[in-house]
Design a protein around this motif. Sequence first.
Motif, PDB file in Angstrom:
ATOM      1  N   PHE A  21      38.694  55.196  74.311  1.00 10.55           N
ATOM      2  CA  PHE A  21      38.387  54.289  75.419  1.00 10.55           C
ATOM      3  C   PHE A  21      37.548  54.996  76.481  1.00 10.55           C
ATOM      4  CE2 PHE A  21      39.316  52.414  79.564  1.00 10.55           C
ATOM      5  CZ  PHE A  21      39.094  51.064  79.322  1.00 10.55           C
ATOM      6  N   ASP A  22      37.938  56.217  76.851  1.00 13.10           N
ATOM      7  CA  ASP A  22      37.209  56.946  77.889  1.00 13.10           C
ATOM      8  C   ASP A  22      35.819  57.351  77.411  1.00 13.10           C
ATOM      9  OD1 ASP A  22      39.386  56.695  79.536  1.00 13.10           O
ATOM     10  OD2 ASP A  22      40.161  58.705  79.163  1.00 13.10           O
ATOM     11  N   TYR A  23      35.693  57.730  76.159  1.00 11.53           N
ATOM     12  CA  TYR A  23      34.399  58.126  75.589  1.00 11.53           C
ATOM     13  C   TYR A  23      33.418  56.956  75.632  1.00 11.53           C
ATOM     14  CZ  TYR A  23      31.147  60.046  72.046  1.00 11.53           C
ATOM     15  OH  TYR A  23      30.042  60.505  71.382  1.00 11.53           O
ATOM     16  N   LEU A  24      33.875  55.783  75.210  1.00 13.53           N
ATOM     17  CA  LEU A  24      33.004  54.608  75.235  1.00 13.53           C
ATOM     18  C   LEU A  24      32.669  54.194  76.661  1.00 13.53           C
ATOM     19  CD1 LEU A  24      34.711  52.499  72.420  1.00 13.53           C
ATOM     20  CD2 LEU A  24      32.518  53.689  72.273  1.00 13.53           C
ATOM     21  N   SER A  25      33.573  54.486  77.608  1.00 10.52           N
ATOM     22  CA  SER A  25      33.338  54.117  79.001  1.00 10.52           C
ATOM     23  C   SER A  25      32.301  54.996  79.684  1.00 10.52           C
ATOM     24  CB  SER A  25      34.658  54.201  79.792  1.00 10.52           C
ATOM     25  OG  SER A  25      35.640  53.340  79.247  1.00 10.52           O
ATOM     26  N   LEU A  26      31.925  56.119  79.057  1.00 12.91           N
ATOM     27  CA  LEU A  26      30.953  57.018  79.670  1.00 12.91           C
ATOM     28  C   LEU A  26      29.564  56.397  79.759  1.00 12.91           C
ATOM     29  CD1 LEU A  26      31.911  60.389  77.922  1.00 12.91           C
ATOM     30  CD2 LEU A  26      32.443  59.689  80.256  1.00 12.91           C
ATOM     31  N   GLY A  27      29.272  55.444  78.883  1.00  7.79           N
ATOM     32  CA  GLY A  27      27.957  54.817  78.890  1.00  7.79           C
ATOM     33  C   GLY A  27      26.913  55.687  78.214  1.00  7.79           C
ATOM     34  N   GLY A  28      25.662  55.267  78.287  1.00 17.65           N
ATOM     35  CA  GLY A  28      24.582  56.030  77.673  1.00 17.65           C
ATOM     36  C   GLY A  28      24.746  56.127  76.175  1.00 17.65           C
TER      37      GLY A  28
END
Length: 605
Positions: free
Chosen positions: A511-518
């Motif tokens: 979840f946090d990885y995907l939330s980083l964007g880019g």
Amino acid sequence: MLSPCLAFTTTRPPYKTPSSAAISLTLLKSTAQLKPASRGATKPTEATGICRVGKRENPESTLLASSSSASGWSTSAKMVVVDRYFLGTLFASLFAFVLLCGLRYNNRKRKIKEPKAFQIYTPRCQSSEKRERSADTVSGTDVIIVGAGVAGAALAHTLGKEGRRVHVVERDLTEPDRIVGELLQPGGYLKLIELGLEDCVKDIDAQRVLGYALFKDGKNTRLSYPLENFHSDVAGRSFHNGRFIQRMREKAATLPNVRLEQGTVTSLLEENGTIKGVQYKTKDGQELRAYAPLTIVCDGCFSNLRRSLCNPKVDVPSWFVGLVLENCELPFANHGHVILADPSPILFYPISSTEVRCLVDVPGQKVPSIANGEMANYLKARVAPQLPPELHDAFISAIDKGNIRTMPNRSMPADPHPTPGALLMGDAFNMRHPLTGGGMTVALSDIVVLRDLLRPLCDLNDTASLSKYLESFYTLRKPVASTINTLAGALYKVFSASPDQARKEMRQACFDYLSLGGVFSSGPVALLSGLNPRPLSLVLHFFAVAIFGVVRLLVPFPSPKRMWIGARLILSASGIIFPIIRAEGVRQMFFPATVPAVYRVPPVN
């Protein structure tokens, strides 16, 4: 791991990584016998041994520096104190940095081309002998297709456009009513354009889908499809499955060389190891036989013909419970919504201008009974409290209306028996968990591969040549199919709740990885949407998530317990993805060019 701490002085500002927990590396130089600073000069920083992580101080490093000073060490020479976790963290950080930079460079370098406008292609015989042989079989059928679902109807239209004489036998030609097969990813829509079927999503109240919204523990993030390089019409589409299928059936039936017939195929006709046709029962009960040099089985997930053409290893990890929410506004318009709930994900996406499909995943082989009210109680007590407030009331209202339906989620890797005269396609051949909505994309991609593969063959009665081409089909389809299959299986396991702490950390890391964007979100979403069907990119992103999860665990203060959980997280990630890759076939997935009998271009006579 703990960020490395080197005890010598510098005034370099801390470097911040793009992650949510910024990791700063402060280098401190310790110089003995410092001369008095000249007027106006900057006073050198004292060697405090403080390792900064964000704005927090590492007392362990402070203690290390202070104790070394107290022990009477000479300060006449420069001193370096290296943290014991320095080497491990350095290598892990370098690996993740090189990996992500490589992915970003490849994404910028790769130019995605839109498919060319669809053109009608008429097969051309390559010799006078083939031309005469084709003339002798004018009254016959070139291809028999069993089933007229998404794969069967699209294939009938495609081969009909290619000039083939097609006979389709479908058990029920009335409009289907299913709770899956309602979301077409952008990669599948591109294949639809390539096949000349893009108008089949028009006039059925289909909705544009531009990405996903991910929800977890009251937080959410939006993941958009990377569509910058495409025409504005390119996006995902969601619709009623039956309306879409009927449009494709109608379009196939307009071709004079395509015949649709309602009937139930009972068996394949075999002669000397070669499939010659099918035996089927018509709507009025007549037993008939149909013959053709090529029979393609597309009779869906409940196929009763697949056993003679493949090794079916069907797994049912869970069930979908389907509801339709009416006049409900989604938190993010034109997006699919994935709620990372307990025990497994919940999906929402629009299927018309006034309806939203809800699919609740229920793990296990059985589901609560609908008839005695157990299912309604389960949905209200267990599922409803975990939904976003905007969807809660509409969800309860849909339960009270009572139109609750269930369907098993099947997974089956492609494991065919190459059989002369026959081919498997669609869900009859290969299935994956429907969480990612990749089934129709795989089927349409397979049709494009088969169409291009058969173009050089004017006469399908040439059994030897046909068999070689069909063997090539099973390999050439692998990169796209395996990427989508592997991602679907891996994401379902990562997104499902687990009492294991390592799995919990992997879920949060994803979840946090995907939330980083880019590139951290566009890369995985490109894989999910079928826009970047590259197995290697999938594996790299998957383990980047795992490494990201380990770094989250060990920063700022590692402990033996956290280190142990980090090691188990890597092992858990490997245990998720490697069995799926092995089932798909490592060689076919990553090195298809090394597999024998692969025709990428027409053979030279």
